[in-house]
Design a protein around this motif. Sequence first.
Motif, PDB file in Angstrom:
ATOM      1  N   SER A  90       0.748  -1.912   0.102  1.00 12.15           N
ATOM      2  CA  SER A  90       0.203  -0.141   0.435  1.00 12.15           C
ATOM      3  C   SER A  90       1.265   1.877  -0.263  1.00 12.15           C
ATOM      4  CB  SER A  90      -1.149  -0.243   1.382  1.00 12.15           C
ATOM      5  OG  SER A  90      -0.659   0.547   2.523  1.00 12.15           O
ATOM      6  N   VAL A  91       2.461   1.193   1.270  1.00  8.19           N
ATOM      7  CA  VAL A  91       2.463   2.167   0.760  1.00  8.19           C
ATOM      8  C   VAL A  91       3.425   2.830  -0.929  1.00  8.19           C
ATOM      9  CG1 VAL A  91       4.608   3.451   1.766  1.00  8.19           C
ATOM     10  CG2 VAL A  91       3.582   2.334   3.034  1.00  8.19           C
ATOM     11  N   ILE A  92       3.798   1.889  -1.744  1.00  5.45           N
ATOM     12  CA  ILE A  92       3.925   1.993  -2.995  1.00  5.45           C
ATOM     13  C   ILE A  92       3.569   2.266  -3.865  1.00  5.45           C
ATOM     14  CG2 ILE A  92       4.953   0.064  -5.043  1.00  5.45           C
ATOM     15  CD1 ILE A  92       7.115  -1.542  -2.506  1.00  5.45           C
ATOM     16  N   LYS A  93       2.002   2.126  -3.557  1.00  2.00           N
ATOM     17  CA  LYS A  93       0.826   2.305  -4.614  1.00  2.00           C
ATOM     18  C   LYS A  93       0.769   3.921  -3.858  1.00  2.00           C
ATOM     19  CE  LYS A  93      -1.655  -1.872  -4.933  1.00  2.00           C
ATOM     20  NZ  LYS A  93      -2.829  -2.217  -4.411  1.00  2.00           N
ATOM     21  N   THR A  95       3.108   5.875  -2.947  1.00  2.00           N
ATOM     22  CA  THR A  95       4.262   6.322  -3.632  1.00  2.00           C
ATOM     23  C   THR A  95       4.082   6.859  -4.805  1.00  2.00           C
ATOM     24  OG1 THR A  95       5.441   5.506  -1.922  1.00  2.00           O
ATOM     25  CG2 THR A  95       6.575   6.357  -3.754  1.00  2.00           C
ATOM     26  N   ASP A  96       3.709   6.154  -5.082  1.00  2.00           N
ATOM     27  CA  ASP A  96       3.754   5.531  -6.789  1.00  2.00           C
ATOM     28  C   ASP A  96       2.553   6.956  -7.593  1.00  2.00           C
ATOM     29  OD1 ASP A  96       5.147   3.773  -7.289  1.00  2.00           O
ATOM     30  OD2 ASP A  96       3.759   2.222  -8.077  1.00  2.00           O
ATOM     31  N   ILE A  97       1.179   6.886  -7.126  1.00  2.00           N
ATOM     32  CA  ILE A  97       0.723   8.266  -6.617  1.00  2.00           C
ATOM     33  C   ILE A  97       1.191   9.015  -6.624  1.00  2.00           C
ATOM     34  CG2 ILE A  97      -1.682   8.927  -6.774  1.00  2.00           C
ATOM     35  CD1 ILE A  97      -3.231   6.079  -5.494  1.00  2.00           C
ATOM     36  N   LYS A 100       3.515  10.487  -9.351  1.00  2.00           N
ATOM     37  CA  LYS A 100       2.653  10.873 -10.655  1.00  2.00           C
ATOM     38  C   LYS A 100       1.963  12.298 -10.881  1.00  2.00           C
ATOM     39  CE  LYS A 100       1.381   6.106 -12.707  1.00  2.00           C
ATOM     40  NZ  LYS A 100      -0.151   5.230 -12.428  1.00  2.00           N
ATOM     41  N   ALA A 101       1.704  12.615  -9.250  1.00  2.00           N
ATOM     42  CA  ALA A 101       0.767  13.740  -9.410  1.00  2.00           C
ATOM     43  C   ALA A 101       2.198  14.504  -9.162  1.00  2.00           C
ATOM     44  CB  ALA A 101       0.230  13.475  -8.373  1.00  2.00           C
ATOM     45  N   ASN A 102       3.447  14.571  -8.826  1.00  2.00           N
ATOM     46  CA  ASN A 102       4.075  15.850  -8.746  1.00  2.00           C
ATOM     47  C   ASN A 102       4.564  15.552  -9.944  1.00  2.00           C
ATOM     48  OD1 ASN A 102       4.325  16.236  -6.094  1.00  2.00           O
ATOM     49  ND2 ASN A 102       5.672  14.536  -5.807  1.00  2.00           N
ATOM     50  N   SER A 103       4.563  14.827 -10.890  1.00  2.00           N
ATOM     51  CA  SER A 103       5.459  14.632 -12.315  1.00  2.00           C
ATOM     52  C   SER A 103       4.605  15.634 -13.659  1.00  2.00           C
ATOM     53  CB  SER A 103       5.435  13.120 -13.338  1.00  2.00           C
ATOM     54  OG  SER A 103       4.121  12.536 -13.120  1.00  2.00           O
TER      55      SER A 103
END
Length: 111
Positions: A90-93, A95-97, A100-103
């Motif tokens: 869940s922490v990895i998911k 972090t991925d979100i 993406k939001a910061n990119s």
Amino acid sequence: MLGENFVYFFTVQGFFIGIIFGILKSFDAEGLFVYTFFISIFFYLFSHIIVAFYFRTITGKAYSFSKDSHERDLDLFVVEINRRERLIDSVIKMTDIAIKANSLDAPGSKK
């Protein structure tokens, strides 16, 4: 006393006994060395024999293995590992979100 420590202690005792015997019996340095070496080796090997017989008699006793308690502990470990894996996933998911939001380009920023 651990078996290893007994071997060390007995070998050192043999070394000093070898030096004393060598001083008393030999008339040259080579004789002193030979007496010390052979007596130390004898004490070293003899201590290994003593330790081997000691551990053979100790391990000959019946040993009770509590299978149920070990299986219960292992089941608790498996549950804990699975819980931690779900938490890490869940922490990895998240972090991925966040990546993406910061990119996404913020409005008004230069490329």
